[in-house]
Design a protein around this motif. Sequence first.
Motif, mmCIF file in Angstrom:
data_model
loop_
_atom_site.group_PDB
_atom_site.id
_atom_site.type_symbol
_atom_site.label_atom_id
_atom_site.label_comp_id
_atom_site.label_asym_id
_atom_site.label_seq_id
_atom_site.Cartn_x
_atom_site.Cartn_y
_atom_site.Cartn_z
ATOM 1 N N MET A 106 0.883 -1.188 0.032
ATOM 2 C CA MET A 106 -0.030 -0.043 -0.034
ATOM 3 C C MET A 106 1.004 1.007 -0.079
ATOM 4 O O MET A 106 0.693 2.231 -0.508
ATOM 5 N N TYR A 107 1.990 1.125 0.658
ATOM 6 C CA TYR A 107 3.013 2.446 0.979
ATOM 7 C C TYR A 107 3.473 2.710 -0.715
ATOM 8 O O TYR A 107 3.559 3.772 -1.194
ATOM 9 N N GLU A 145 2.104 1.664 -3.402
ATOM 10 C CA GLU A 145 1.213 2.225 -4.334
ATOM 11 C C GLU A 145 0.919 3.643 -4.177
ATOM 12 O O GLU A 145 0.806 4.268 -5.087
ATOM 13 N N THR A 146 0.943 4.117 -3.093
ATOM 14 C CA THR A 146 0.784 5.510 -2.553
ATOM 15 C C THR A 146 1.776 6.371 -3.270
ATOM 16 O O THR A 146 1.495 7.316 -3.802
ATOM 17 N N MET A 147 2.943 6.017 -2.981
ATOM 18 C CA MET A 147 4.030 6.703 -3.490
ATOM 19 C C MET A 147 3.940 6.767 -5.188
ATOM 20 O O MET A 147 4.296 7.872 -5.817
#
Lengths: 151, 180
Positions: B104-105, B107-109
Amino acid sequence: MALRRTVSGIIMNDRHQVLLVHGPHRHEWDLPSADFEAAEMPAIAVRRAVQAATGLTVTIDRFVGTWFCLQHETQETVFVVTPPAGQESVPIKLTSRWVDTTPTALAAVLPAIRVEQITAVLAGKQGLHVIKDESIWRYRRQRMAEWLHRL
Amino acid sequence: MQITPVTPDLAAKSLPVIADAFANAAHSDGHEADLVTALRHSSDYRPEYDAVAVNDEEAVLGHAMLSKAAVVADDGQRWPVYVLAPVAVTPAEQKKGLGTALVMYLETMAYGDGIRALSVLGDPAYYGRFGFVPARPFGITAPYEVADENFMVRELQEGGLTGVHGVLHYDPAFGLTPQA
């Protein structure tokens, strides 16, 4: 389990208070927040969330961080947002209130993770990426303690 | 615990974690740590896409990274995408959601940087939860033999893969042909 992404906005006034809302579908006070889709910019989602909860059209002050809660597979993204000049005197709705940002006052109305997020802002932190590994039992114990504290 | 891009110190600490994580994995070639080392020397390497989960004692518990790749059509047209690989969590911390947090991290970046899409090779039951879907219906194929359901992509923008078709060219560090 379904992954969940939420975004929340922290609004502070010059009396060191934070704005909380009590939405129609919530049983507790919380920061203005909303779920958002992975394909939505969090900075846009937070403005939408705050607008929906408070009626305020805010600007982004800074990105505080993301909290990954392993047990619940949620990703909480938190921003500090600023209402337009002259509207700092909210709450403008009955379902919102200002709360002092002392640890005791925050802990009385908010879950521990929210207290941690607001405390991070008070400490001047930003750009955090925190993993919360709360075992289900620790989490339940904490929730029970919070509940008892509120009675 | 927190997630952070690697520093030289954390990059070194991540290698034994990656080796341990794949030591007993069914779909492992035993060279994942070497792959990460090679990707870190790639010309397209971006440290902000090389993330570790560290505890309060600065021990590395998990690692995941994105590397640049391209979908290349028959006529030579190419679209940049990023490959998610490998994702590794130290055995004692597996099945707690740490890998999910790392994905998720990243993906967010990647989303924040306007990246079009991600590609992953893996278990659809796991990666489907993030929104990864088989790449074949998009007309995107792998440069190796693989079941359609395991070769997946995920659009990070609406329509991010519209009109994108061809063979995925990985970073040369993967040792696959053709290369990005």
